[in-house]
Design a protein around this motif. Structure first.
Motif, PDB file in Angstrom:
ATOM      1  N   UNK A 167       0.871  -1.167   0.000  1.00 55.47           N
ATOM      2  CA  UNK A 167       0.000   0.000   0.000  1.00 55.47           C
ATOM      3  C   UNK A 167       0.912   1.220   0.000  1.00 55.47           C
ATOM      4  N   UNK A 168       1.021   1.825  -1.146  1.00 49.57           N
ATOM      5  CA  UNK A 168       1.977   2.917  -1.301  1.00 49.57           C
ATOM      6  C   UNK A 168       1.358   4.218  -0.810  1.00 49.57           C
ATOM      7  N   UNK A 169       1.721   4.579   0.431  1.00 47.61           N
ATOM      8  CA  UNK A 169       1.265   5.853   0.983  1.00 47.61           C
ATOM      9  C   UNK A 169       2.429   6.522   1.711  1.00 47.61           C
ATOM     10  N   UNK A 170       2.171   7.632   2.361  1.00 45.63           N
ATOM     11  CA  UNK A 170       3.242   8.402   2.981  1.00 45.63           C
ATOM     12  C   UNK A 170       3.849   7.689   4.179  1.00 45.63           C
ATOM     13  N   UNK A 172       4.577   4.518   4.308  1.00 45.69           N
ATOM     14  CA  UNK A 172       5.616   3.655   3.746  1.00 45.69           C
ATOM     15  C   UNK A 172       6.846   4.470   3.357  1.00 45.69           C
ATOM     16  N   UNK A 173       6.621   5.646   2.788  1.00 46.00           N
ATOM     17  CA  UNK A 173       7.739   6.505   2.387  1.00 46.00           C
ATOM     18  C   UNK A 173       8.560   6.926   3.608  1.00 46.00           C
ATOM     19  N   UNK A 174       7.851   7.332   4.684  1.00 45.02           N
ATOM     20  CA  UNK A 174       8.547   7.735   5.912  1.00 45.02           C
ATOM     21  C   UNK A 174       9.342   6.572   6.491  1.00 45.02           C
ATOM     22  N   UNK A 175       8.733   5.381   6.513  1.00 42.09           N
ATOM     23  CA  UNK A 175       9.404   4.190   7.026  1.00 42.09           C
ATOM     24  C   UNK A 175      10.682   3.896   6.234  1.00 42.09           C
ATOM     25  N   UNK A 176      10.593   3.955   4.908  1.00 38.67           N
ATOM     26  CA  UNK A 176      11.759   3.674   4.066  1.00 38.67           C
ATOM     27  C   UNK A 176      12.862   4.709   4.292  1.00 38.67           C
ATOM     28  N   UNK A 177      12.480   5.984   4.364  1.00 37.87           N
ATOM     29  CA  UNK A 177      13.473   7.052   4.532  1.00 37.87           C
ATOM     30  C   UNK A 177      14.174   6.932   5.888  1.00 37.87           C
ATOM     31  N   UNK A 178      13.386   6.781   6.959  1.00 37.19           N
ATOM     32  CA  UNK A 178      13.986   6.700   8.294  1.00 37.19           C
ATOM     33  C   UNK A 178      14.831   5.442   8.446  1.00 37.19           C
ATOM     34  N   UNK A 219       7.709   1.765  13.422  1.00 35.96           N
ATOM     35  CA  UNK A 219       7.515   2.424  12.127  1.00 35.96           C
ATOM     36  C   UNK A 219       7.046   1.432  11.070  1.00 35.96           C
ATOM     37  N   UNK A 220       7.587   0.218  11.128  1.00 37.26           N
ATOM     38  CA  UNK A 220       7.176  -0.811  10.169  1.00 37.26           C
ATOM     39  C   UNK A 220       5.692  -1.122  10.314  1.00 37.26           C
ATOM     40  N   UNK A 221       5.217  -1.244  11.553  1.00 39.06           N
ATOM     41  CA  UNK A 221       3.794  -1.518  11.770  1.00 39.06           C
ATOM     42  C   UNK A 221       2.928  -0.348  11.319  1.00 39.06           C
ATOM     43  N   UNK A 222       3.406   0.866  11.539  1.00 35.23           N
ATOM     44  CA  UNK A 222       2.673   2.048  11.075  1.00 35.23           C
ATOM     45  C   UNK A 222       2.523   2.042   9.553  1.00 35.23           C
ATOM     46  N   UNK A 223       3.560   1.518   8.884  1.00 32.95           N
ATOM     47  CA  UNK A 223       3.533   1.447   7.418  1.00 32.95           C
ATOM     48  C   UNK A 223       2.856   0.172   6.919  1.00 32.95           C
ATOM     49  N   UNK A 224       2.153  -0.529   7.834  1.00 35.22           N
ATOM     50  CA  UNK A 224       1.462  -1.772   7.506  1.00 35.22           C
ATOM     51  C   UNK A 224       2.435  -2.843   7.017  1.00 35.22           C
ATOM     52  N   UNK A 225       3.616  -2.834   7.595  1.00 39.34           N
ATOM     53  CA  UNK A 225       4.600  -3.877   7.333  1.00 39.34           C
ATOM     54  C   UNK A 225       4.760  -4.672   8.624  1.00 39.34           C
ATOM     55  N   UNK A 226       5.903  -5.367   8.806  1.00 40.59           N
ATOM     56  CA  UNK A 226       6.106  -6.187   9.984  1.00 40.59           C
ATOM     57  C   UNK A 226       7.389  -5.794  10.693  1.00 40.59           C
ATOM     58  N   UNK A 227       7.385  -5.925  12.022  1.00 42.98           N
ATOM     59  CA  UNK A 227       8.486  -5.425  12.842  1.00 42.98           C
ATOM     60  C   UNK A 227       9.791  -6.192  12.642  1.00 42.98           C
ATOM     61  N   UNK A 228       9.714  -7.426  12.157  1.00 45.48           N
ATOM     62  CA  UNK A 228      10.948  -8.202  11.989  1.00 45.48           C
ATOM     63  C   UNK A 228      11.723  -7.790  10.737  1.00 45.48           C
ATOM     64  N   UNK A 229      11.076  -7.116   9.808  1.00 44.80           N
ATOM     65  CA  UNK A 229      11.721  -6.844   8.525  1.00 44.80           C
ATOM     66  C   UNK A 229      12.954  -5.950   8.651  1.00 44.80           C
ATOM     67  N   UNK A 230      12.888  -4.827   9.391  1.00 49.39           N
ATOM     68  CA  UNK A 230      14.113  -4.019   9.503  1.00 49.39           C
ATOM     69  C   UNK A 230      15.152  -4.630  10.429  1.00 49.39           C
ATOM     70  N   UNK A 231      14.760  -5.574  11.301  1.00 54.13           N
ATOM     71  CA  UNK A 231      15.699  -6.135  12.273  1.00 54.13           C
ATOM     72  C   UNK A 231      16.860  -6.839  11.582  1.00 54.13           C
TER      73      UNK A 231
END
Length: 375
Positions: A167-170, A172-178, A219-231
């Motif tokens: 779901x491409x929204x802001x 997700x953009x914030x999550x990727x940038x941070x 941030x991952x959960x806020x972007x509708x992703x999962x918390x393990x992904x950036x770990x």
């Protein structure tokens, strides 16, 4: 209101039973915790409360982080063909195979089949890492190549989930940038922080790592992703630093394996319902078979071509056939977003969890290679 202390005692009692069995029969503690959790989930009044879900979730995050920290960049560079080749085909073949079976044979819709393919394409970093640590193969070159290949496989899973259902929204953009900024700063800031604030009884180093994992997970959960992904990515960028700080790495490991990971593996096992296995056993078996056959088609020829040896090739293929964390996450994503129904979710999760048990037991019992050569 449930008695949370009695619940905690039952879960920890199951963890102790798994340890006693592991000492007796020399099978990975991670696998036995899954099996014991399955028995407890079906025959004991266990409750999957919010605090248990948090501890289990954090167990998966810290395991994924530690596994990422074991992926040495030098191995990815020096063994690029082996790591990327095995990791890519370990993802691609079961993804295509499971998706095709779900769509053409089981009669699922295409989005549902895509969730099946993504869920069954994974390799369990948590299980592979736990097995590597327990057996000592994380110090051997073969073990390091397998961990690096796991990263490539699960990266393919994450990308596939994003391509099909993002779901491409802001947010997700914030999550990727941070996340990108954090990954760039961590290798520079972490050594400075450890040098100036480390070595205290209050463990500021551990708290700092937990802060990063919690923050990016949120941030991952806020972007509708999962918390393990950036770990995993955090672990990878800090891998060179962790290689030079083995004592801290061992302390993190002790914290993870004594407190958090038992809840993760036990809870994963408790999700296996014997009634569902009985009613949908054939479909679960077929998904498990499709995954393992596809993994063998994708991994075994490459392992042999890279001269891993007879046992080394089978051991690599079997460990790359495991699944748990990302597979369960992908299935849960499909269920919570109303792509698959509860029965399909249960079928996929059961197949994923069984794929964490069956190939690893076979690998541990019959195909362990030597640590100094690939036999």
């Amino acid at each position: 209101m449930e008695n949370q202390w009695l619940q905690a005692a039952m879960w920890m009692g199951l963890a102790l039973i798994a340890i006693f069995l592991s000492v007796r029969i020399a099978i990975s503690i991670a696998l036995l915790e899954i099996i014991v959790g399955m028995i407890g989930g079906n025959f004991l009044p266990l409750q999957r409360t919010e605090w248990l879900a948090f501890l289990a979730g954090f167990g998966s995050i810290i395991l994924t982080f530690l596994a990422g920290a074991e992926v040495e960049p030098q191995i990815l560079k020096r063994k690029f063909k082996e790591s990327v080749g095995i990791g890519f085909f370990s993802f691609l073949m079961p993804f295509l195979g499971a998706m095709a079976y779900a769509y053409w044979v089981a009669g699922w819709t295409f989005p549902q089949a895509a969730i099946a393919g993504i869920s069954l394409s994974t390799t369990s970093v948590a299980i592979v890492y736990a097995v590597m640590i327990e057996t000592g193969y994380n110090e051997a070159e073969l073990g390091k190549i397998i961990l690096a290949a796991c990263f490539i496989t699960d990266l393919g899973t994450v990308l596939a989930l994003g391509v099909f259902f993002a779901k491409y929204d802001w947010h997700l953009i914030i999550f990727i940038i941070i996340t990108a900024i954090t990954l760039w700063l961590l290798p520079k800031f972490t050594p400075w922080f450890f040098k100036n604030f480390g070595g205290r009884i209050s463990e500021p180093e551990t708290k700092f790592i937990f802060l990063v994992l919690f923050g990016l997970g949120g941030l991952a959960l806020t972007a509708k992703s999962e918390a393990v992904l950036p770990a995993y990515l955090v672990g990878m960028v800090l891998a060179p630093f962790f290689v030079q700080n083995r004592i801290f790495s061992q302390r993190m490991r002790a914290t993870a394996f004594s407190i958090f990971t038992p809840f993760f593996f036990l809870m994963a096992g408790s999700l296996i319902k014997l009634s569902v296995i009985w009613s949908s056993g054939f479909l679960i078996f077929m998904f498990l078979l499709v995954k393992m056959v596809a993994k063998f088609i994708g991994v075994l020829p490459l392992a042999k071509a890279f001269k891993f040896g007879k046992k080394g090739s089978m051991y690599t293929t079997l460990l790359m056939s495991t699944g748990l964390t990302f597979g369960t996450i992908s299935a849960l994503f499909g269920y919570t977003n109303n792509i698959i129904n509860q029965e399909q979710y249960t079928i996929l999760v059961t197949a994923v969890i069984l794929s964490g048990v069956v190939p690893t037991i076979i690998a541990q019992m019959w195909f362990q290679p030597g640590k100094n050569n690939n036999e």
